[in-house]
Design a protein around this motif. Structure first.
Motif, PDB file in Angstrom:
ATOM      1  N   UNK A  21       0.837  -1.221   0.010  1.00 31.85           N
ATOM      2  CA  UNK A  21       0.002   0.057  -0.149  1.00 31.85           C
ATOM      3  C   UNK A  21       0.883   1.200  -0.152  1.00 31.85           C
ATOM      4  N   UNK A  22       0.257   2.139  -0.215  1.00 34.30           N
ATOM      5  CA  UNK A  22       0.740   3.740  -0.310  1.00 34.30           C
ATOM      6  C   UNK A  22       0.839   4.000   1.187  1.00 34.30           C
ATOM      7  N   UNK A  23       2.329   4.585   1.461  1.00 33.30           N
ATOM      8  CA  UNK A  23       2.646   5.036   3.029  1.00 33.30           C
ATOM      9  C   UNK A  23       3.518   6.272   2.738  1.00 33.30           C
ATOM     10  N   UNK A  24       3.411   6.790   3.870  1.00 35.20           N
ATOM     11  CA  UNK A  24       4.591   7.903   4.058  1.00 35.20           C
ATOM     12  C   UNK A  24       5.466   7.585   5.180  1.00 35.20           C
ATOM     13  N   UNK A  25       6.867   7.926   5.023  1.00 36.02           N
ATOM     14  CA  UNK A  25       7.617   7.736   5.958  1.00 36.02           C
ATOM     15  C   UNK A  25       7.576   9.288   7.031  1.00 36.02           C
ATOM     16  N   UNK A  26       7.229   9.241   8.115  1.00 34.76           N
ATOM     17  CA  UNK A  26       6.988  10.522   8.844  1.00 34.76           C
ATOM     18  C   UNK A  26       8.411  11.223   9.235  1.00 34.76           C
ATOM     19  N   UNK A  27       9.417  10.338   8.986  1.00 35.01           N
ATOM     20  CA  UNK A  27      10.730  11.159   9.216  1.00 35.01           C
ATOM     21  C   UNK A  27      11.411  11.840   8.342  1.00 35.01           C
ATOM     22  N   UNK A  28      10.972  11.380   6.938  1.00 34.81           N
ATOM     23  CA  UNK A  28      11.580  12.198   6.035  1.00 34.81           C
ATOM     24  C   UNK A  28      10.504  12.615   5.166  1.00 34.81           C
ATOM     25  N   UNK A  29       9.249  12.370   5.174  1.00 38.65           N
ATOM     26  CA  UNK A  29       8.225  12.790   4.234  1.00 38.65           C
ATOM     27  C   UNK A  29       7.942  12.141   3.047  1.00 38.65           C
ATOM     28  N   UNK A  30       8.953  11.195   2.799  1.00 40.98           N
ATOM     29  CA  UNK A  30       8.809  10.487   1.489  1.00 40.98           C
ATOM     30  C   UNK A  30       7.385   9.554   1.509  1.00 40.98           C
ATOM     31  N   UNK A  70       8.181   1.916  12.897  1.00 44.19           N
ATOM     32  CA  UNK A  70       7.081   2.917  13.429  1.00 44.19           C
ATOM     33  C   UNK A  70       6.971   4.481  12.785  1.00 44.19           C
ATOM     34  N   UNK A  71       7.843   4.659  11.753  1.00 43.51           N
ATOM     35  CA  UNK A  71       7.832   5.954  10.946  1.00 43.51           C
ATOM     36  C   UNK A  71       6.881   5.676   9.827  1.00 43.51           C
ATOM     37  N   UNK A  72       6.148   4.740   9.551  1.00 49.25           N
ATOM     38  CA  UNK A  72       5.315   4.680   8.462  1.00 49.25           C
ATOM     39  C   UNK A  72       3.903   4.881   8.901  1.00 49.25           C
TER      40      UNK A  72
END
Length: 87
Positions: A21-30, A70-72
């Motif tokens: 699925x589409x996710x965001x890495x909260x640490x980098x915003x990727x 934990x960052x996703x």
């Protein structure tokens, strides 16, 4: 497939509800697709430590980005735009 993250899928990979699925890495915003969750041994100043890493592949391809599981977060939106965060 089991949803218990402690059970492996083979080759060190673990199951995760956001795989594929589409996710965001909260640490980098990727933003990208969650390709794998793997337990890896990483060096620290106190010696090796085992951590769970999530691997994301951006829509344009290229190298996968590794981040802490934990960052996703799930991402419903267009990469490069703020989008909607969902639990």
């Amino acid at each position: 497939m089991s949803t218990d993250p402690r059970l492996g899928l083979g080759l060190g990979h673990q199951d995760h509800p956001l795989l594929g699925r589409q996710v965001r890495d909260t640490a980098s915003g990727t933003v990208g697709k969650l390709m794998a969750v793997v337990v890896e041994e990483v060096p620290t100043h106190r010696g090796p430590r085992r951590v769970r890493l999530a691997y994301l592949r951006r829509d344009g391809g290229g190298r996968e980005l590794a981040t802490a599981v934990g960052n996703i977060e799930r991402f419903d939106g267009v990469p490069g735009e703020p989008g909607k965060r969902t639990a």
